[in-house]
Each structure stands twice: as C-alpha cells, then as structure tokens.
Design a protein around this motif. Sequence first.
Motif, mmCIF file in Angstrom:
data_model
loop_
_atom_site.group_PDB
_atom_site.id
_atom_site.type_symbol
_atom_site.label_atom_id
_atom_site.label_comp_id
_atom_site.label_asym_id
_atom_site.label_seq_id
_atom_site.Cartn_x
_atom_site.Cartn_y
_atom_site.Cartn_z
ATOM 1 N N ASP A 199 -64.811 -78.821 -46.488
ATOM 2 C CA ASP A 199 -65.004 -79.515 -47.766
ATOM 3 C C ASP A 199 -64.328 -78.659 -48.829
ATOM 4 O OD1 ASP A 199 -65.859 -80.680 -50.149
ATOM 5 O OD2 ASP A 199 -67.792 -81.279 -49.280
ATOM 6 N N ASP A 205 -64.249 -78.678 -51.839
ATOM 7 C CA ASP A 205 -64.966 -78.499 -53.095
ATOM 8 C C ASP A 205 -66.095 -77.483 -53.000
ATOM 9 O OD1 ASP A 205 -63.351 -80.436 -54.273
ATOM 10 O OD2 ASP A 205 -64.679 -82.066 -53.626
ATOM 11 N N TYR A 206 -66.248 -76.823 -51.850
ATOM 12 C CA TYR A 206 -67.378 -75.903 -51.674
ATOM 13 C C TYR A 206 -66.933 -74.602 -51.027
ATOM 14 C CZ TYR A 206 -70.964 -79.265 -52.987
ATOM 15 O OH TYR A 206 -71.758 -80.133 -53.702
ATOM 16 N N GLU A 264 -70.518 -74.864 -55.076
ATOM 17 C CA GLU A 264 -69.320 -75.598 -55.485
ATOM 18 C C GLU A 264 -68.230 -74.613 -55.898
ATOM 19 O OE1 GLU A 264 -69.744 -79.385 -57.762
ATOM 20 O OE2 GLU A 264 -71.782 -78.616 -58.060
ATOM 21 N N ALA A 268 -65.821 -75.283 -57.766
ATOM 22 C CA ALA A 268 -65.431 -75.527 -59.161
ATOM 23 C C ALA A 268 -66.069 -74.526 -60.115
ATOM 24 C CB ALA A 268 -65.807 -76.963 -59.561
ATOM 25 N N THR A 316 -58.292 -73.861 -56.462
ATOM 26 C CA THR A 316 -58.531 -75.310 -56.452
ATOM 27 C C THR A 316 -57.555 -76.066 -57.352
ATOM 28 O OG1 THR A 316 -60.164 -75.088 -58.250
ATOM 29 C CG2 THR A 316 -60.989 -74.971 -55.979
#
Length: 768
Positions: A577, A579-580, A624, A626, A664
């Motif tokens: 994933d 995003d993690y 996360e 982000a 990212t």
Amino acid sequence: MRKFALVLLLLSSFALAQGTRAWEQSSFDELEKGTAKGIAIRSGGGLELAPAFKLLYTSPSTYIWAIASDAKGNAYLATGSPARVYKVTPEGQATVVFAPKELQVQALVVDKNGVLYAGTSPDGKVYRIEPGAAAAKPKPAEKTGEAQATASSEIALDPAYSSSVYFEPKTKYIWDLALAGDGTLYVATGDRGEIFRVTPKGEGTLFFKSDEAHIRVLALDGKGNLVAGSDGSGLVYRISPAGEAFVLYSAPKKEITALALDKDGNIYAAGTGEKRSGGAVAPTTPAATAGGFTFSTTSTANPQQPQQPGPPGQPTLQPGAVPLPMPIFGAVTGSEIYQIAPDGSPKRLWSSRDDLVYALAFDPRGRLLAGTGNKGRIYAIERNGDFTDLLGASASQVSGFARAPGGGLYASTSNLGKVFALGSALESEGSYESDVFDARIFSRWGRAEYRGRGNVELFARSGNVDNPDRNWSPWKKVDLAKDAALDVPPARFVQWKAVLRPGSEPPRIDSVALNYRSKNVAPALDDLAVQPGARFQAGTRPSASGGDDSGPIQVGGPTVSQPAPARADFAPPAFRDPDYVAIRWAAHDDNDDDLVYSIYYRGDGETNWKLLKDGVTDKFFSVESALFPDGGYTVKVVASDAPSHSPDDALTDERESGRFEIDTTPPVISDLAGASEAGALHLLFRASDAFSPIRRAEYSVDAGDWNFVEPVGQISDSRTENYDFSVPIPAAAPDKKQRGDSSEHVVVVRVYDRYGNMATAKTVVRGK
C-alpha cells in the motif's frame, strides 16, 4: 473437576505477571512429577496417606509370575530365573518347597488343605506339592532336577514338602490355574488355546478349546462358571460347568492379562496390546515368551536343560534362557480395564498410555487394585473410574496379589522378585517432595497457601541451581497456624515438602501454592523492521492492483498467512500500500510482564525524536506515509513493563531501526518538445525529482505500446535526467479519411522515480 483444576494451575503458573504471582500444584498431572513415600495421589488432584506397605521378602529369583496364600497366611511364590516355589511366612522367613527342571513356574494355586498345584513352562506339567510328607520320594527325573536346582540355590529345599506330576497337558505353555470348591482344577494353556479340567483324582480331560492361540487367565464366579481371557483377539469367555462357552466381551485390546470378580457379579478384565484393523492381531515380539514377558538368550541358569522350541513363528528358545521385562505383545501400548456387568454390558473403566496391568484384586475397602509395570505402580480404581496412584514398589512390575493376614494383601513383583505386605491400615507417616519450580529469575518467596485437613506439616527450601542436592538452603518448616511465611532465601528455584501423619481425621492435601515476586528485569526488544509502501491488515485484504503486488509481503520476518489476534506475537499479513509505512518489532520479558510500546521517529539531520504513537500493545503498527515529507527517517520503539509494575519499578528498553526513505511525490517532466525530421520524430524533455533519482522513462506514439528510452549518458542515476531521442514516424493508415492527417502524432512520455512515483506528459508533433 480434573480438567478445571488443570486450567487453574496453568493460569496461576504461566499467566502474565502482575507483580506477585503464585505457583500452585493441585492436579494429578503436576503432583505425579514429585516424589511420594507412603503418599497416594488422587486422579482428581491432591495427596493422602497410602496404606501401609512394607517389603517382606526379596527372592533370589528375578521374576515372580504368580502368588498364592494359605489359611495360615503363608505366601507361596511361583518364580523364574531360577524356577522355584518359595514359601514365605507372614514374618518374612522363606524356604524353597519346589524346584523343577523346567525354566519357569508359571502358575500356582493352594487348596484349603495347603496342597499346592504348580504349572511350569515351557513344555510343562502341573505338579502337586504336598506339605507334611517328607517320607515320600519324588520320581527320579524330578529328583535330578531338584538336586540341580538346590545346588545352585542359596535357600535349601524344604524336606517337609514332596512333589509329583499331577497332570501333563502336553502343550507348550501353562499360563494359569483355577481351583474350584470341589477340588476340580482348571488349566489354561497355549499355544493351542485349550483349557483342561482335572478331577481331584488327577484325571485330566480337555474342557474347552478356543480358536485363540492362548488362554491367558482364569477365574471362577459364584455360580461355578469359569471366566477366561485370551491372547489373540482379547476375548473374555464365560464357560459353564458343562463346557458351554459364550464370549462375554471382545476387548479393543489384543490380550487379556488379568481378571477379577467382585461379590456383586461384576467381571473386571485388563487388556493390553493393539489389534490390527479388521480384527487381526498385531505380530508378537520375535522371541519366545512366558508369563507376559519375553525370553532372552543371554544368560544360563541351567546348562543341562534341553533346548525348547518357541511358539510358532518365533525363534527357538535357547537353553537356560531367562525372561526379560517386556510384554508378550511387543511394544508398550498401555492398558485398559473393562467392567462387565452381571447383565453382560461392558464399559471401559480405566486406561493408561504408559502402565501395563498384570494383576487385579480388591482391597479391604472393596476398591479394585491394579498391579502394573513397568514402573511398579499399584492403582486403586473406584467404580466411577476415579483412581488413586496408591503405591510404588521398588521393582519394575507388580505381577500378582494374594490375601494376607489381618485383611491385607500380599503383592508380588518381578524384576526384582519381591513380596510386599499391603496392610489394611494407613502408613504411620508419609512424605511428599514436589518437583522443582523454576521461577526463571531471582525471586523473593512470600507465603504458602495450603488447602487440606488433618495432621500435615509443610516445609520449603530454595536454591539457585536446578539440583536441590547442590547446596540449596535447608528445609524450613512453614507455620501453617500463623502466617505461613516461607523462611527461605531469595533464589531462582524453590521446592516444597509435606509430611502427613494419622490423626483425628485422615490427613489430605488438596493444593499448595507458593507466592513469590521475581526481581524485575527490563524487557528486551529483539528486532525492529520498517517497510515503506506496506500496511498490516488483520482483516480483509485491501484492494490492490493485479499481479504479484496484490499478495502478502514480508516485513522483517516470515509472513503470517492467517490473520493473527490483536495481541499476537507475530504480526498479521502486510500488503503493499503506497500510502502507508509498516513497522514490526519483536520483544520479550523474562518476568512475563505485560508490555506497552511507544513509537518515535526522526528525520535526517534532526536531533529530537518525535512521538508517533504511544500506548501500543501490539507488536506492529501502520502509519500513513503522507505524515512524512519526502526524506530519510529512523524509527525508535520503546518497550515498557509499566502495566505490571509501579512507576518506580518499571523498566524500559528501546531499539532503533535502520534508516529508510519515504518518497510520495512524483517526478516533474519539463521542456517536452518534438519535431518531425526526415521521416522521424525527434523528442526532447527533462525529468526531475526533489528527493530520489529518476529510475526509468517510457514513451508511446499515437496510443501505441510503451517503449523504454534511455537518458542522455545512458545511466539513470540522478534526480535530473535529460532525454534526447528520435523514433520512426508510424506508417500511414490505408484510409487517411478515417485516420485523419497522418502527419500529426501524439507522443506521451511517463517517468518513474526510485520509489515508483510516476509523472506523465504529452506533446503533439505535426509534420511540416
């Protein structure tokens, strides 16, 4: 109740610590690990005084196959290695009353006048041994055998007894004898599975022939019926005085080794050995057998004894062979005891995976006693199946029981051949030493918690090696009437001892628990791994693109294929994933304390750790990506045993991960331009990334396939790469009206950075 007690024990012994803990012993499985002297252990848990049990006589013969007693309380022993019949008085004085030429005296009964009948094996006979007939002279063949035996024996042959051949069945083995009230003698034999009936005049006839190889044991019920147990299919027969046989029970086991009948008409049968599927029996041990044990060929007791052939399919028995303590059916497979009610209904009453039942009898309380091997234990079994590990003999097998004066019993043993007196009263004192408990850490010992009654004394001692004989503290009495404090030094190991004596009520112990508090040691973080672009999923797998990227991935250890509980030692599956970030660690605490974790992070060039998450009780965490700007980072996990200790006593450990990078943000494509030159498309562009190098670039013309393109210099290893390349102009379509002007082409380029972030751009190139 036993299962419930075991659960409580496990909870008390191994539960996660909360300061003071207790080591409790109450179940049979735990108590049998200790050392009992004059102490019985109940199957439901707890200790009590055992019946009085003392050694009466040790025989020169290694094996006692059968025991019988007369009205005066004398015990008679049928033995082997060497073959003898011994008479042992209630005071323990012994004489030899019979010494045959055969290898074994296998079976023995005594009539009301004190006359003995002894069966010998192999190729044996039934002898009549009479007291008070010193003038009678034995036959020459017997005289020779007796003379040889007497010469090698430490006990002289008693001249007050004479012997003669009473019956010769002309079969290989005589396994058992049963004497009816009218003087009729029944003889169980092998290897043709026959029972003979011998009248008081010594006239023998075939009474019953089975389709089994051996009839192993006999008993008579109150109606004059003969009960017999076989070896082969494990059958229990009831045979009327007229010789009409009926199979009462086909046991799940191969061999019936012992029988007992109570006053209510219940039949108890012990079975052992495994049957093969389809009713076939397991193969016997490849050695000649007698009395439930195999013959060895390694020692000679009677060199002049002629060679005897063994049972079919087995090696020939060599001269002078002596028995070894192995069951007739070969491998140790445990035993079962069955109860057959007067109406014929059977049930399994008791079973053991380790003990082999060789003898059954009833004690003065009416309990069924089972004499077993190969640990020499005697068990008392209640009608509901509860049992007590009553006694332990200093021999391998308890082979027989006989009535003794005062309501007691004689118990015979093999390997070594001994006779014990089992009294009707309890021991005057019994002691029990628990097994050694390992707290694993240096500990302080507090109070003892005792549940029981009667005259009981409790003691304790401690040490720092697992062997109490190596300089432990002395036994210290625990004052049960006061505070029951354990006056023993702080140490890693501890042991307790109980002494039970008769009093106004029978003494018993239901449970003993020792409270302790281990010295706190810091937890230890053993491993820490970080995987950007991954997420732990304890439930449903998240959606993902196809291909290999959709499956579980490894984060610092083996992948767990099934979802794990929230507090599991192993993390659940991790899936890709972008995003993690997945973080996994391993930790342990020698105190078995509850642990709680705090997670920190720090970026490149930073000094202070920032708290990411505290109060974590799992050993994995996903965050996360982000939350992290592009860059390099390090994670630190701190483990604390604070949930199990006061703030002043709590200890911590910490571990830092290796450096990892998070990126990212996709690259930037600039200065994309194209031109049509000499039948080719000439393209130029620049790709840049703020953090990581450009990994690769691709282009597509007019929605065609993607094609790899190299940067200027051909090596893609910088955060900025320039591209300058030409590609052929695609061929014109046959129908230009449908394709439009073939001199216009759409070129799309896409660029990836090292972490898979992608950027795209397009340009339109028109012909001149």
